[in-house]
Write a protein that holds these residues in place. Sequence first.
Motif, PDB file in Angstrom:
ATOM      1  N   ARG A 198      17.725   3.340 -23.066  1.00  0.00           N
ATOM      2  CA  ARG A 198      18.722   3.029 -22.030  1.00  0.00           C
ATOM      3  C   ARG A 198      19.016   4.260 -21.174  1.00  0.00           C
ATOM      4  N   ILE A 199      19.110   5.413 -21.789  1.00  0.00           N
ATOM      5  CA  ILE A 199      19.321   6.652 -21.028  1.00  0.00           C
ATOM      6  C   ILE A 199      18.166   6.873 -20.060  1.00  0.00           C
ATOM      7  N   ASP A 200      16.950   6.660 -20.521  1.00  0.00           N
ATOM      8  CA  ASP A 200      15.787   6.813 -19.640  1.00  0.00           C
ATOM      9  C   ASP A 200      15.878   5.866 -18.439  1.00  0.00           C
ATOM     10  N   GLU A 201      16.315   4.648 -18.681  1.00  0.00           N
ATOM     11  CA  GLU A 201      16.481   3.686 -17.578  1.00  0.00           C
ATOM     12  C   GLU A 201      17.535   4.177 -16.584  1.00  0.00           C
ATOM     13  N   LEU A 202      18.639   4.681 -17.111  1.00  0.00           N
ATOM     14  CA  LEU A 202      19.712   5.172 -16.233  1.00  0.00           C
ATOM     15  C   LEU A 202      19.302   6.434 -15.482  1.00  0.00           C
ATOM     16  N   VAL A 203      18.539   7.297 -16.138  1.00  0.00           N
ATOM     17  CA  VAL A 203      18.028   8.496 -15.459  1.00  0.00           C
ATOM     18  C   VAL A 203      17.206   8.072 -14.250  1.00  0.00           C
ATOM     19  N   SER A 256      18.744   8.520 -10.456  1.00  0.00           N
ATOM     20  CA  SER A 256      18.058   9.708  -9.936  1.00  0.00           C
ATOM     21  C   SER A 256      18.535  11.016 -10.571  1.00  0.00           C
ATOM     22  N   TYR A 257      18.745  11.009 -11.853  1.00  0.00           N
ATOM     23  CA  TYR A 257      19.007  12.267 -12.551  1.00  0.00           C
ATOM     24  C   TYR A 257      17.683  12.987 -12.735  1.00  0.00           C
ATOM     25  N   SER A 316      16.711  14.628 -15.402  1.00  0.00           N
ATOM     26  CA  SER A 316      16.200  14.546 -16.772  1.00  0.00           C
ATOM     27  C   SER A 316      17.239  13.890 -17.675  1.00  0.00           C
ATOM     28  N   ARG A 317      16.805  13.617 -18.891  1.00  0.00           N
ATOM     29  CA  ARG A 317      17.760  13.132 -19.893  1.00  0.00           C
ATOM     30  C   ARG A 317      18.888  14.143 -20.066  1.00  0.00           C
ATOM     31  N   ALA A 318      18.509  15.405 -20.135  1.00  0.00           N
ATOM     32  CA  ALA A 318      19.513  16.450 -20.357  1.00  0.00           C
ATOM     33  C   ALA A 318      20.558  16.467 -19.247  1.00  0.00           C
ATOM     34  N   SER A 319      20.132  16.364 -17.988  1.00  0.00           N
ATOM     35  CA  SER A 319      21.107  16.392 -16.895  1.00  0.00           C
ATOM     36  C   SER A 319      22.015  15.163 -16.943  1.00  0.00           C
ATOM     37  N   PHE A 320      21.458  14.028 -17.356  1.00  0.00           N
ATOM     38  CA  PHE A 320      22.271  12.822 -17.509  1.00  0.00           C
ATOM     39  C   PHE A 320      23.304  13.011 -18.615  1.00  0.00           C
ATOM     40  N   ILE A 321      22.864  13.522 -19.756  1.00  0.00           N
ATOM     41  CA  ILE A 321      23.768  13.710 -20.895  1.00  0.00           C
ATOM     42  C   ILE A 321      24.849  14.739 -20.569  1.00  0.00           C
TER      43      ILE A 321
END
Length: 83
Positions: free
Chosen positions: A16-21, A25-26, A28-33
């Motif tokens: 789900r995080i990958d989908e939201l990234v 337009s984040y 990376s996962r890290a920037s999203f988190i």
Amino acid sequence: MSKMITLRMPDERVTRIDELVEMESYESRASFIVAAINRFVEEIEEREIDRRIVEGYTRLPQTHEEQRWAEESARRSIAAEPW
């Protein structure tokens, strides 16, 4: 300074995080988190400020004169708006 942390998440959450990234337009996962954590911390800090304001007004309530002044000031501010 910053520190690297490692955490485990269920596969479904990472998917789900990958989908939201991708959607948001984040970079990376890290920037999203990091953005999610920052938002959560800000919400907690805002609730703490609210709690302190309520505590202050509970401890030392407004006088009738202060309440009348605040209401009159609000009326003048609203009347001055170019609706």
